[in-house]
Every structure is written in C-alpha cells, then in structure tokens.
Design a protein around this motif. Sequence first.
Motif: not given
Length: 293
Positions: A42-70
């Motif tokens: 995530a480092d390069a994306l954070v440098a471009k303005g993304a917010e890094r979530a520390a955990t999956v739970e934090e990532a889920l709670r951050a926003h309603e819309l969640v895109v999964l690319s697994l």
Amino acid sequence: MSFQSKQAVTVIGLGPMGTAMTEAFLAAGHPVTVWNRTAAKADALVAKGAERAATVEEALRAHELVVLSLTDYDAMFAVLGPAAAALSGRVLVNLSSDTPARAREAAAWAEEHGARHLTGGVQVPPSGIGSSESATFYSGPRDVFETHRPTLEVLTGTDYRGADPGLAALHYQLMMDIFWTTMSGWLHAVTVAEAHGITAEEVRPYATSIVSSVPGFLSFYTPRVDAGQHGGDVDKLAMCTASVDHITQTAKDAGVDSSLPAAVLEIFRRGLGQGHADDSFTSLMETLRKPAA
C-alpha cells in the motif's frame, strides 16, 4: 466535483488489479481506504493519497462501499471471516474470480452478516482499468448496482446481467473459457512452429488473420446453434475430425506435447461414435452435454 463530494471507497486486495483500481479511484477524486495482507504493497498508493487501514475490520468500517480484488472466494472468506462483525451495512463489490456457485454462496453469507453483495467479472487486465471502453459484468440486487453504478464506472463500463449473484461470474467464466482455450491453442501452435525453426513473429500475421476470421464464423453458426440445427451442409464432423487428427500428428512428429489437440480429438471422435459423422461440428454440443465417463 470536489474531492469530498465523491463517494468514498474501500479497496481490499492490492495485487496488480486492486492497485490499478485504487489508482483509478484516486485519479477520479474518490477518497480511498486500502488494506492488503502485505502492508508494504500500500505504500505507493498511500503516497498518492490513499488511507491505509491497519486491519480488515478498520477497512470495512471506513466506508459503505467495499471493493474486493482477491485471488478467489476462498481468499475472501479467509480475509473477511474474522472481521464478519464489521460487515453490517456494507456493500461488497466482489471483483474476485470464482464460479457462479461460489458467488451465490458468498452473496448469501454476506446477507447473513447484514451486507449486500454485488458479483463482478472484470473483462480486462489491469491496464484496461480506468477506460470506459473496458467492461465489467455485474449481478446482484439491481437497486444496489444502480446506486453505486457511477462510482463503479470509474473503473470500467458496466454490464448488468441480472439479480442472480451467479450471473456475472458465469458470463466472466464463459469469456475466460474462450480466451484461455484460444490462447492455449496459439501457444501450442507457436511451440510446434518453434520446433521447425519458425518464430512466433513469423506466425503472428497468419495467427492474427485466422483469429480475425472467427467473428464471421460466430455470426454464421450462432443462429443455427440456438435453433438446434447442426446440419452438415457446410462442414461435416468426419472431415473436421480428420483435420484435428492431422494437427495432433503434426505435433507428435515435431516432438511437441500433443495432449492439447489430442483432447480436442477425443471429443470429436466421441461425436463420431454417437453418429454425428455427417453433421456439423456444432453437433458436438450433444457430446459436451454428456461428460465422458
């Protein structure tokens, strides 16, 4: 539109596809929160303005819309399972590849945890993300799709296939069936060519020509297939089988693995055994409906 007026998105999974999606959202002014097993991705994306979530739970709670690319739906269950309590109220746009059955299973699982699920099948590689000429199949609740369509169209054009969550996965796998079968055939052909000292570049214009002829064949055979008409007025399975036999023997003579054309030959020969010698090769649909014992 201001940065704040764009819908915020969480992206989980930062392989080449997830990274390209995040970059497209950021370029379009969407606030994006990201999470990946390997946090450094995530480092390069954070440098471009993304917010890094520390955990999956934090990532889920951050926003309603969640895109999964697994990688697949097993990965989705492995990643989201421990954080299932944070799924309530979320919209999961699952752009991971898997089967229609797994997509239906995932949609039911998400609903059990208070989330809505949209299945997606991206029809382009990462380089096609961000282009309106690219397309993604979607299926699931129509109201959810329409609500988030403008945001999803930042990634590619959208092709909604219906409410059944398995439909997007089905259409995606149908296209992959054609793609990988075609590309495997090309790779086998250039391997045989190489055995004769002919380069892939020398073969390329002829390969391009034969592939370019395929749409015409599709246009001709499609209405016949849909009508269940497999008459041998244009081609006969007996002659087609001889052709595939020659391809297989050519590979063997070159010392190249012949298992790919041999697999096709085996299907053609089964069709002959079922009495379709004088029918079109499309009569093999009857053969394919009954898997070999």
